[in-house]
Design an enzyme around this catalytic site. Structure first.
Site, PDB file in Angstrom:
ATOM      1  N   ASP A  20      -2.902   7.495  -8.804  1.00  0.00           N
ATOM      2  CA  ASP A  20      -1.634   6.976  -9.320  1.00  0.00           C
ATOM      3  C   ASP A  20      -0.734   8.100  -9.838  1.00  0.00           C
ATOM      4  O   ASP A  20      -1.216   9.129 -10.310  1.00  0.00           O
ATOM      5  CB  ASP A  20      -1.922   5.956 -10.436  1.00  0.00           C
ATOM      6  N   ASN A  68       0.629  -3.783  -3.429  1.00  0.00           N
ATOM      7  CA  ASN A  68       1.629  -2.779  -3.033  1.00  0.00           C
ATOM      8  C   ASN A  68       2.584  -3.284  -1.938  1.00  0.00           C
ATOM      9  O   ASN A  68       3.605  -2.650  -1.661  1.00  0.00           O
ATOM     10  CB  ASN A  68       0.953  -1.470  -2.593  1.00  0.00           C
TER      11      ASN A  68
HETATM   12  C1  IPE Z   1      -2.719   1.123  -8.108  1.00  0.00           C
HETATM   13  O1  IPE Z   1      -1.513   1.775  -8.353  1.00  0.00           O
HETATM   14  C2  IPE Z   1      -2.974   0.993  -6.655  1.00  0.00           C
HETATM   15  C3  IPE Z   1      -3.230   2.248  -5.944  1.00  0.00           C
HETATM   16  C4  IPE Z   1      -3.395   3.410  -6.487  1.00  0.00           C
HETATM   17  C5  IPE Z   1      -3.330   2.116  -4.520  1.00  0.00           C
HETATM   18  P1  IPE Z   1      -0.150   0.968  -8.649  1.00  0.00           P
HETATM   19  O2  IPE Z   1       0.853   1.970  -9.045  1.00  0.00           O
HETATM   20  O3  IPE Z   1       0.165   0.110  -7.495  1.00  0.00           O
HETATM   21  O4  IPE Z   1      -0.597   0.041  -9.848  1.00  0.00           O
HETATM   22  P2  IPE Z   1       0.244  -0.676 -11.000  1.00  0.00           P
HETATM   23  O5  IPE Z   1       1.292  -1.497 -10.330  1.00  0.00           O
HETATM   24  O6  IPE Z   1       0.854   0.396 -11.853  1.00  0.00           O
HETATM   25  O7  IPE Z   1      -0.759  -1.475 -11.753  1.00  0.00           O
HETATM   26  C1  IPE Z   2       0.236   5.966  -6.265  1.00  0.00           C
HETATM   27  O1  IPE Z   2       1.427   6.440  -6.781  1.00  0.00           O
HETATM   28  C2  IPE Z   2       0.284   5.712  -4.784  1.00  0.00           C
HETATM   29  C3  IPE Z   2       0.200   4.290  -4.390  1.00  0.00           C
HETATM   30  C4  IPE Z   2       0.098   3.284  -5.183  1.00  0.00           C
HETATM   31  C5  IPE Z   2       0.288   4.023  -2.984  1.00  0.00           C
HETATM   32  P1  IPE Z   2       2.617   5.471  -7.207  1.00  0.00           P
HETATM   33  O2  IPE Z   2       3.507   5.278  -6.031  1.00  0.00           O
HETATM   34  O3  IPE Z   2       2.085   4.230  -7.798  1.00  0.00           O
HETATM   35  O4  IPE Z   2       3.323   6.358  -8.284  1.00  0.00           O
HETATM   36  P2  IPE Z   2       3.978   5.848  -9.649  1.00  0.00           P
HETATM   37  O5  IPE Z   2       2.951   5.051 -10.372  1.00  0.00           O
HETATM   38  O6  IPE Z   2       5.184   5.048  -9.279  1.00  0.00           O
HETATM   39  O7  IPE Z   2       4.327   7.118 -10.374  1.00  0.00           O
HETATM   40 MG    MG Z   3       1.715   3.625  -9.686  1.00  0.00          MG
END
Ligand code: IPE
Ligand code: IPE
Ligand code: MG
Length: 238
Positions: A20, A68
């Protein structure tokens, strides 16, 4: 140098990463989110290589959750493009080192050519055994349990135990994670391995995923090696 700080007898057998912070990493630099995802892929590869070098047998990476799909279409497309590239290019070098690729999640919902790329990779590496790389894409812990229950019913099983349920999950061929690392400072598991995480150790570093380099990984593993896993019993702190 870094190696010296590690207790090799106390490394997790199965380490799982909730990757994340890609978006925030990019934002901090005034870049579009896609740059963060690109940088995140580089970290995925280097982390897998490090785990392989350390002899860690199972590595899970949570790359796309069932939630997602709620992101803008162009971000989802960027992610699909990166998965394609990652599997076709970055991963190939790693997989040659006797690494078996498995997937948790309903990857068949992805575009056809990505499904093909995934299946090619699954087939090509099915007899490898040094390490198992479990890529969790279009994965959610709840949908996984629902799918398991439906398949159990379909198979005419009238009564279940824990072993049966585990054997119907995507992760049936690998042990539960010992250590779950979620980067970016969020203290939640976002639908990740709800069943399998029952006795996992958790670690939530503030580092955004693209910055999770070797030093950070070793720091995490050092933290894990100091945890006292009791599994409900009484064990002295060592
Ligand atoms: C969790 O990250 C899912 C993955 C890393 C694939 P998200 O960024 O989607 O999670 P939330 O929405 O902050 O809980
Ligand atoms: C994790 O990074 C990747 C996926 C969930 C695919 P994010 O895209 O969630 O990054 P933040 O949380 O917005 O910084
Ligand atoms: Mg995220």
């Amino acid at each position: 140098m870094l190696n010296k700080q590690l207790d090799f007898a106390k490394l997790p057998k199965h380490i799982a990463f909730i990757i994340d912070g890609n978006g925030r990493w990019a934002k901090k630099r005034g870049l579009p989110r896609s740059f963060g995802h690109k940088a995140g892929i580089v970290t995925c590869k280097s982390t897998i290589v490090e785990c392989l070098n350390l002899g860690i047998k199972y590595v899970s990476i949570y790359g796309f959750s069932t939630e997602n799909w709620n992101r803008p279409k162009d971000e989802i497309e960027t992610l699909f493009n990166l998965f394609r590239e990652f599997i076709k290019n970055d991963l190939q070098e790693v997989l040659k080192e006797d690494v078996k690729f498995i997937v948790s999640g309903d990857y068949k919902a992805f575009p056809n050519d990505l499904v093909e790329t995934i299946e090619e990779c699954l087939n090509k590496t099915k007899n490898n055994s040094k390490m198992i790389l479990n890529l969790c894409i279009n994965y959610g812990g709840r949908p996984e349990i629902v799918r398991a229950v439906n398949n159990i019913i379909k198979d005419g099983i009238k009564s279940v135990d824990e072993k049966i349920i585990s054997s119907y999950l995507y992760t049936s061929s690998i042990p539960d994670p010992d250590f779950i690392v979620r980067t970016s400072g969020e203290n939640r598991i976002s639908n990740f391995m709800l069943w399998q995480a029952s006795y996992a150790e958790f670690y939530f570093p503030k580092t955004y995923w693209p910055d999770f380099h070797k030093k950070e990984l070793y720091k995490a593993l050092k933290v894990y090696s100091k945890r006292n896993r009791r599994f409900g019993a009484i064990k002295e702190n060592k």
